[in-house]
Design a protein around this motif. Structure first.
Motif, PDB file in Angstrom:
ATOM      1  N   HIS A   5       0.839  -1.199   0.000  1.00  0.00           N
ATOM      2  CA  HIS A   5       0.000   0.000   0.000  1.00  0.00           C
ATOM      3  C   HIS A   5       0.874   1.248   0.000  1.00  0.00           C
ATOM      4  O   HIS A   5       1.571   1.529   0.956  1.00  0.00           O
ATOM      5  CB  HIS A   5      -0.899  -0.014   1.237  1.00  0.00           C
ATOM      6  CG  HIS A   5      -1.827   1.151   1.312  1.00  0.00           C
ATOM      7  ND1 HIS A   5      -2.888   1.168   2.166  1.00  0.00           N
ATOM      8  CD2 HIS A   5      -1.879   2.325   0.648  1.00  0.00           C
ATOM      9  CE1 HIS A   5      -3.540   2.316   2.039  1.00  0.00           C
ATOM     10  NE2 HIS A   5      -2.933   3.031   1.119  1.00  0.00           N
ATOM     11  N   HIS A  59      -0.484  -0.623   9.813  1.00  0.00           N
ATOM     12  CA  HIS A  59      -0.688   0.625   9.086  1.00  0.00           C
ATOM     13  C   HIS A  59       0.012   1.704   9.893  1.00  0.00           C
ATOM     14  O   HIS A  59      -0.339   1.958  11.034  1.00  0.00           O
ATOM     15  CB  HIS A  59      -2.191   0.910   8.980  1.00  0.00           C
ATOM     16  CG  HIS A  59      -2.530   2.075   8.110  1.00  0.00           C
ATOM     17  ND1 HIS A  59      -2.108   3.353   8.373  1.00  0.00           N
ATOM     18  CD2 HIS A  59      -3.250   2.143   6.979  1.00  0.00           C
ATOM     19  CE1 HIS A  59      -2.570   4.170   7.452  1.00  0.00           C
ATOM     20  NE2 HIS A  59      -3.266   3.465   6.590  1.00  0.00           N
ATOM     21  N   HIS A 114       0.976  -1.551   4.794  1.00  0.00           N
ATOM     22  CA  HIS A 114       2.175  -0.712   4.710  1.00  0.00           C
ATOM     23  C   HIS A 114       3.319  -1.514   5.307  1.00  0.00           C
ATOM     24  O   HIS A 114       3.425  -1.637   6.515  1.00  0.00           O
ATOM     25  CB  HIS A 114       1.987   0.574   5.519  1.00  0.00           C
ATOM     26  CG  HIS A 114       0.937   1.477   4.976  1.00  0.00           C
ATOM     27  ND1 HIS A 114       1.235   2.554   4.186  1.00  0.00           N
ATOM     28  CD2 HIS A 114      -0.408   1.458   5.100  1.00  0.00           C
ATOM     29  CE1 HIS A 114       0.120   3.172   3.853  1.00  0.00           C
ATOM     30  NE2 HIS A 114      -0.889   2.528   4.398  1.00  0.00           N
TER      31      HIS A 114
END
Length: 124
Positions: free
Chosen positions: A5, A34, A75
């Motif tokens: 991402h 994240h 991430h």
């Protein structure tokens, strides 16, 4: 499948779709940490996040548990290929650079309190 991402490219929507897809099909998937979520908040899959919920969580698994994963998304830093003994297909969503920068700037403006300095990382 490894979905990396990249911020401000529409990846959050794809992450939500992957979380639902994994859950509804009972696929072994890993949603990595994240970076902008506060530890202890809820991830897209409804799981509580922690600072260790990233590729360190994957590294801590034995090889057969790693190789059983169908999808890793979120991430994360690079290096996932070295953690799996089978081929990995990497996927990322890209965006036109100027539009991405404008979107990132608008995000920082929306999330920076009036009078506060934006985070240093937002100015890169």
């Amino acid at each position: 499948l490894n979905f990396v991402h990249i911020p401000k490219t529409g990846g959050s929507s794809l992450e939500r779709c992957l979380a639902v897809f994994c859950a509804s099909n009972r696929l072994p998937c890993l949603h990595t940490f994240h970076h902008s979520r506060v530890p202890g908040s809820h991830s897209l899959a409804g799981q509580r996040t922690s600072a260790a919920n990233n590729l360190e969580q994957l590294r801590a698994r034995n090889q057969s548990a790693r190789d059983a994963l169908e999808i890793v998304f979120g991430h994360q830093e690079s290096g996932i290929r070295g953690l799996l003994s089978r081929p990995v297909q990497n996927v990322a969503v890209l965006r036109e650079p100027i539009e991405r920068w404008v979107s990132d700037l608008a995000y920082v403006q929306r999330h920076t309190p009036v009078g506060a300095q934006p985070a240093e990382s937002a100015c890169r």
